[in-house]
Each structure stands twice: as C-alpha cells, then as structure tokens.
Design a protein around this motif. Structure first.
Motif, mmCIF file in Angstrom:
data_model
loop_
_atom_site.group_PDB
_atom_site.id
_atom_site.type_symbol
_atom_site.label_atom_id
_atom_site.label_comp_id
_atom_site.label_asym_id
_atom_site.label_seq_id
_atom_site.Cartn_x
_atom_site.Cartn_y
_atom_site.Cartn_z
ATOM 1 N N PRO A 158 0.821 -1.216 0.000
ATOM 2 C CA PRO A 158 0.000 0.000 0.000
ATOM 3 C C PRO A 158 0.854 1.266 0.000
ATOM 4 C CG PRO A 158 0.200 -0.794 2.230
ATOM 5 C CD PRO A 158 1.037 -1.711 1.371
ATOM 6 N N ALA A 185 1.926 0.620 -4.480
ATOM 7 C CA ALA A 185 0.658 1.332 -4.708
ATOM 8 C C ALA A 185 0.884 2.370 -5.802
ATOM 9 C CB ALA A 185 0.205 2.004 -3.423
ATOM 10 N N SER A 186 -0.160 2.633 -6.587
ATOM 11 C CA SER A 186 0.043 3.562 -7.704
ATOM 12 C C SER A 186 0.364 4.981 -7.221
ATOM 13 C CB SER A 186 -1.160 3.552 -8.643
ATOM 14 O OG SER A 186 -2.341 3.595 -7.913
ATOM 15 N N VAL A 223 -2.603 -11.826 -8.767
ATOM 16 C CA VAL A 223 -3.391 -12.797 -7.990
ATOM 17 C C VAL A 223 -3.887 -13.923 -8.893
ATOM 18 C CG1 VAL A 223 -5.483 -13.101 -6.588
ATOM 19 C CG2 VAL A 223 -4.028 -11.086 -6.250
ATOM 20 N N ILE A 243 -8.642 -10.600 -2.840
ATOM 21 C CA ILE A 243 -7.436 -11.397 -3.079
ATOM 22 C C ILE A 243 -7.658 -12.832 -2.601
ATOM 23 C CG2 ILE A 243 -5.040 -11.721 -2.279
ATOM 24 C CD1 ILE A 243 -4.720 -8.675 -2.585
HETATM 25 P P1 NDP Z 1 -6.032 -0.842 -1.435
HETATM 26 O O1 NDP Z 1 -6.276 -2.004 -0.565
HETATM 27 O O2 NDP Z 1 -6.914 -0.587 -2.573
HETATM 28 O O3 NDP Z 1 -4.528 -0.877 -2.031
HETATM 29 C C1 NDP Z 1 -3.465 -1.637 -1.527
HETATM 30 C C2 NDP Z 1 -2.654 -2.217 -2.675
HETATM 31 O O4 NDP Z 1 -3.450 -3.168 -3.392
HETATM 32 C C3 NDP Z 1 -2.227 -1.204 -3.715
HETATM 33 O O5 NDP Z 1 -0.993 -1.579 -4.264
HETATM 34 C C4 NDP Z 1 -3.327 -1.330 -4.751
HETATM 35 O O6 NDP Z 1 -2.987 -0.833 -6.011
HETATM 36 C C5 NDP Z 1 -3.541 -2.816 -4.773
HETATM 37 N N1 NDP Z 1 -4.838 -3.227 -5.269
HETATM 38 C C6 NDP Z 1 -5.963 -2.496 -5.417
HETATM 39 N N2 NDP Z 1 -6.975 -3.266 -5.881
HETATM 40 C C7 NDP Z 1 -6.471 -4.507 -6.041
HETATM 41 C C8 NDP Z 1 -7.028 -5.745 -6.475
HETATM 42 N N3 NDP Z 1 -8.299 -5.846 -6.820
HETATM 43 N N4 NDP Z 1 -6.230 -6.845 -6.508
HETATM 44 C C9 NDP Z 1 -4.938 -6.750 -6.122
HETATM 45 N N5 NDP Z 1 -4.368 -5.602 -5.708
HETATM 46 C C10 NDP Z 1 -5.113 -4.496 -5.655
HETATM 47 O O7 NDP Z 1 -5.990 0.434 -0.532
HETATM 48 P P2 NDP Z 1 -6.351 1.923 -0.997
HETATM 49 O O8 NDP Z 1 -5.122 2.505 -1.466
HETATM 50 O O9 NDP Z 1 -7.481 1.967 -1.940
HETATM 51 O O10 NDP Z 1 -6.834 2.535 0.361
HETATM 52 C C11 NDP Z 1 -8.206 2.398 0.722
HETATM 53 C C12 NDP Z 1 -8.349 2.148 2.186
HETATM 54 O O11 NDP Z 1 -7.672 0.950 2.526
HETATM 55 C C13 NDP Z 1 -7.708 3.187 3.085
HETATM 56 O O12 NDP Z 1 -8.529 4.280 3.284
HETATM 57 C C14 NDP Z 1 -7.495 2.381 4.324
HETATM 58 O O13 NDP Z 1 -8.687 2.336 5.056
HETATM 59 C C15 NDP Z 1 -7.156 1.011 3.818
HETATM 60 N N6 NDP Z 1 -5.706 0.767 3.753
HETATM 61 C C16 NDP Z 1 -5.139 0.010 4.735
HETATM 62 C C17 NDP Z 1 -3.783 -0.163 4.739
HETATM 63 C C18 NDP Z 1 -3.101 -0.934 5.800
HETATM 64 O O14 NDP Z 1 -1.919 -0.684 6.056
HETATM 65 N N7 NDP Z 1 -3.744 -1.904 6.394
HETATM 66 C C19 NDP Z 1 -2.910 0.437 3.734
HETATM 67 C C20 NDP Z 1 -3.608 1.169 2.714
HETATM 68 C C21 NDP Z 1 -4.952 1.312 2.760
HETATM 69 P P3 NDP Z 1 -3.288 0.707 -6.374
HETATM 70 O O15 NDP Z 1 -2.721 1.529 -5.313
HETATM 71 O O16 NDP Z 1 -2.531 0.881 -7.594
HETATM 72 O O17 NDP Z 1 -4.765 0.808 -6.496
#
Ligand code: NDP
Length: 488
Positions: A158, A185-186, A223, A243
């Motif tokens: 993330p 993360a993008s 995945v 996932i």
């Molecule tokens: P995501 O869970 O969407 O992103 C985490 C990673 O997964 C990124 O690299 C993302 O890519 C990738 N990803 C997104 N969709 C998929 C998919 N369908 N299959 C595989 N990989 C995927 O988190 P967000 O960035 O959208 O954040 C949203 C919310 O998630 C936050 O507000 C927070 O509540 C929670 N979060 C929790 C974290 C933690 O440490 N537990 C960390 C980050 C977020 P890409 O960024 O390119 O979309």
C-alpha cells in the motif's frame, strides 16, 4: 512556500529480469503537499506481469542459475548489501518517500528508512538459520524435514509506508530463497523504483526482484497468475477479501495485513501526561494513515475532562505544514481522493452527534493546493457511530468514555478489526488482564506504536491473518517437506 525538491525525478519504468522497460501506458504521480505532478510512472499490462512472473520463475527454478547457486550465507550477504545501499542513499530515499506520500521528512528519514535497514539486516541474519530438523520416528527409518522456499512471491504493497511495508515482505522472501514480483501502490511508486536500481547495483541476479508498477489491475493480474505461489498483501480489508477469493482458484498461499480500528484504553490510574502523548502519537503519527492507528480512544470517565484539556493543547501543536521541513510533524494526506474520504468521515461524525473538539477542516499550507487536513478530535463518540466502526485512515480521533474494566474490554472488542491496541495504567495486573482479553495482534502497555524487526505483527478478525516480522514471518515464505528413508 513549500520547498521544491532538489532531486529531478526520472519517469518510472518496469524492472523485469534485471532490465528496465517502458510500460504501454503511463500515469502521473502527484506530490500531495502541492498537488503538482512529480513524474510519470509506467503502467504494467497483464503481459508485463506475465513476463515478470516468467523471469521470476526462471530465476527460481534454474538450478544452475545465479540465484540458486548462491549459498544461504551469500544470500544473507546480498540482503545485507541492500541494507547498506539503503543506508548510503537514505537522504534521497527519505525525500522521495516524503514527496510521494506527503509524510513528514522527520518520519521518512528517522523512522521508515532506518526500519527498512533494520528489517533487511534482521532477515539477512536469518538466511543461514532456516533449516529443517531430524525427527525420530522408527528404528528402521531416517526421517527429517526440509524447509524449502515457496517459489515466486507476489508482493502487493500500500501507499502508507511504501518502502517499509515492502521490506517486511522482501526481507523474509529473499532470505528463504524465493524470487519476487513487487507491485507498489500507484500513488507511491518512487522509493520502490529507486530500490530497484539499488538492487541492480547490489548485484541481485536478474529475475529475482521484478517491479511492476500500475493500478490495482496489476495486482489483480498477479493474484490470477498461476506462476505465483504466494501473495503477501497489505492494504484494505475489501481488497484483501478479493485477493482471498482470487487466490482460491490456484490455492495460492496468502498473508493479509489489513485494516484496523485500534482501541487505545486510558485508565484513570495511568500517568496521564504520558497517555496524552501516546494518544497523540497513536492517531496523528503518519497523518493517521496507519493500519495500527489508535483511532478509538477510550478514556475512563473520571479523568476525561483533565485528559481532554491536555490533549487539546498537544493537538494544537500538530499544525499541518511542509512535509519537507524537518520540524513538521503533520504532513499532507496521500491523495485528493483520500482527503475527501477523511473529510466525509468528519461530516459523518458531526451528523451522528459526536462532539467536534478540535480540527475538522481542510487547511491550506502556504497558500498551496496540497491535501492537508487539521488534526481532528471528536468526543462523546459511541461505538455504533460510523467514525467508531470504520477505518478512516486519516488524522481523526474518536473518543469514547467508560466506567469499568469489563465494560471497556467489551467495547474495545466490539469492532470487526483486531490489529492493535494499547492500555495505559500503573496497575500491572490490570494491564496484563486487559492484554489477554483484547482481541488484537499487538497490545502496547504504557506506550503506542513501537515496532521491531524481531516482533511479529499482524491481525485478528478482519485485520487479516499471517504474521509479518520476526521469525514467525519465515513460516509464510517456506514449505516444509518431510523425507522418509527406509533403513530396514
Ligand atoms: P487498497 O487495498 O486498494 O490498495 C493496496 C494495494 O493493493 C495497492 O498496491 C493497490 O494498487 C492494490 N490493489 C488495489 N486493488 C487490487 C485488487 N483488486 N487486486 C490486487 N491488488 C489491488 O488500498 P487503498 O489505497 O485503496 O486505500 C483504501 C483504504 O484501505 C484506506 O482508506 C485504508 O482504510 C485502507 N488501507 C489500509 C492499509 C493498511 O496498512 N492496512 C494500507 C492502505 C490502505 P493501487 O494503489 O494501484 O490501487
């Protein structure tokens, strides 16, 4: 005026089989402190993901290849060398992390990067200590176990701790002899890409470490890919569930480190000044974009007024400011979208009747277009309110009050998440009693947020499963094979 970067940032490319490639398309990466475009990043296609997996497979399986030829001790030395290179380039990496994520340079330079180095060195040390055991079964048999790497590991990382959370996966993956395909993360690809350059410089054999940047679709392709044995994921619970469903088809091994809504419990008999400091760190460190943020603060009723007064004084000092200024302790929210999410939760808190006692607004820093939100505190929150139930991932604290021990344990556990928790008290028996009853992967007593490379970290309930860090993480990066030799 928010400082401009000293570094000219080159466009990000894909690292596949030791070579850098352009993507079919690219996207902008934004500095959240200014709203300006930092540079362009390649977006990997499904074919790029496939090429990366094929390269990782070949590097893993080729028995006479450079990776397999390395002894465990040489592998350990290589991981150590990566740590050395991070250390040598620490200022640049810290600055990139701050520019990309908006976190204060104080955090990237003195917390994130030092821990990346520690984690890599910790697992470098493990490379030579991963072994099976001989087991006594029958007189007529010689029986032993082998610990073998699982194969190609997909790391999906993330944006909140881009390089740090990657190191938690990369360290054990490489120490155990796996190869990796890594998707950052993008929003935050820059330190990953710089690390990729350092890996090439360190002499990591081609195909062992591949980087595929791009949107969530890239993670989805990983995945789905049958050539990946294991996915190590940190991120949202929603994507974690997706996932898990996607991994079912190929029965991939998965570890999921997901969201949290961690209770931070302050008893009246605690050292209130320290507890106030812990509450501030718990929620405002990392702008609250921290999976283990202490976002639900339970304060015993009889000290609530005193506590809140002191909390307000400290919170007022956390003014959002230029993340590159070493004095800044509150940076910019990672993206406009995340800022809107956070502001949406603040509105929900007001609507549901929680009392706003500090912050609550977007603020402009130096008249710029950055994504800054004031440190925000709500009191009179109930567990059934949205701001107490859901992970906000921003600088928003929900304060709830309680009167007795069992009541607070019940309320603290009344949430779908179970990542972390804390308890503040001078009564050692009470501290341990509460620690045993909290359903959370970590309990801090009279402190908040401490981490170490050697101590496992991970969640209960919807916060995921599997553990990162420590020796426990190694189990997720190896398979155990039992060997029977007939001596009869
Ligand atoms: P995501 O869970 O969407 O992103 C985490 C990673 O997964 C990124 O690299 C993302 O890519 C990738 N990803 C997104 N969709 C998929 C998919 N369908 N299959 C595989 N990989 C995927 O988190 P967000 O960035 O959208 O954040 C949203 C919310 O998630 C936050 O507000 C927070 O509540 C929670 N979060 C929790 C974290 C933690 O440490 N537990 C960390 C980050 C977020 P890409 O960024 O390119 O979309």
């Amino acid at each position: 005026m928010i400082a401009a970067t000293k570094t000219k940032i080159a466009p990000g490319r894909l690292l596949i089989d030791g070579q850098w490639f352009d993507g079919a398309t690219e996207f902008d990466t934004i500095n959240p402190a200014t709203g300006d475009v930092l540079t362009q990043i390649a977006s990997a296609s499904a074919e790029d993901v496939d090429r990366a997996v094929v390269a990782a497979r070949r590097a893993f399986e080729d028995r006479s290849g450079a990776w397999r030829k390395l002894s465990a001790s040489e592998r350990g030395r290589l991981i150590w060398k990566l740590a050395d290179l991070v250390e040598k380039n620490i200022d640049e990496l810290a600055e990139l992390e701050t520019l990309d994520n908006g976190k204060p340079i104080f955090e990237s330079r003195y917390v994130d990067m030092p821990m990346v180095i520690d984690v890599l060195r910790y697992y470098a040390g493990w490379a030579t200590k991963i072994h099976g055991e001989t087991v006594n079964t029958f007189e007529t048999a010689f029986t032993y176990t082998l610990r073998e790497p699982v194969g190609v590991v997909g790391m999906i990382v993330p944006w909140n701790f881009p390089l740090l959370l990657a190191s938690w996966k990369l360290g054990p993956a490489l120490a155990c002899g796996n190869t990796v395909v890594w998707k950052p993360a993008s929003q935050t690809s820059l330190t990953t890409l710089r690390f990729g350059e350092l890996a090439v410089e360190a002499g990591v054999p081609a195909g062992v470490l591949n980087i595929v940047t791009g949107p969530g679709e890239v993670g989805r392709a990983m995945v789905r890919h049958p050539g990946i044995e294991k996915i190590a994921f940190t991120g949202s619970t929603e994507v974690g569930k997706e996932i898990m469903r996607g991994a079912a088809d190929s029965l991939k091994r998965i570890t999921l480190e997901l969201g949290g809504k961690s209770p931070n419990i302050v008893f009246a008999d605690s050292d209130i000044d320290n507890a106030v400091k812990g509450a501030i760190t718990g929620i405002f460190y990392g702008k609250g974009e921290v999976c283990n943020a202490g976002s639900r603060l339970f304060v015993e009723s009889k000290v609530q007024d005193e506590f809140l007064e002191k909390l307000a004084v400290r919170a007022a000092k956390m003014r959002p400011a230029d993340p590159l200024d070493p004095k800044t302790r509150m940076g910019a929210i990672v993206s406009q979208e995340q800022m809107q999410t956070v502001l949406g939760y603040i509105e929900a808190g007001k609507k549901e009747g929680a009392k706003l006692v500090a912050g609550g607004n977007r603020v402009s820093v130096d008249g710029g277009k950055g994504f800054f939100v004031e440190p925000t505190i709500f009191r009179d929150v109930r567990n059934d309110m949205k701001i107490a139930r859901e992970e906000i991932f921003g600088p928003v604290l929900a304060i709830l009050s309680f009167n007795d021990l069992d009541e607070v344990i019940e309320k603290a556990n009344q949430n779908e998440y179970g990542l972390a928790s804390a308890v503040w008290t001078r009564d050692i028996k009470k501290a341990h009693y509460v620690s045993r009853r909290l359903k959370a992967g970590t309990v801090w007593i009279n402190t908040y947020g401490l981490m170490d490379a050697s101590l496992p970290f991970g969640g209960y309930k919807s916060s995921g499963f599997g553990r990162e860090l420590g020796a426990r993480a190694l189990e997720h990066y190896t398979e155990t094979k039992s060997v029977w030799l007939n001596m009869g």
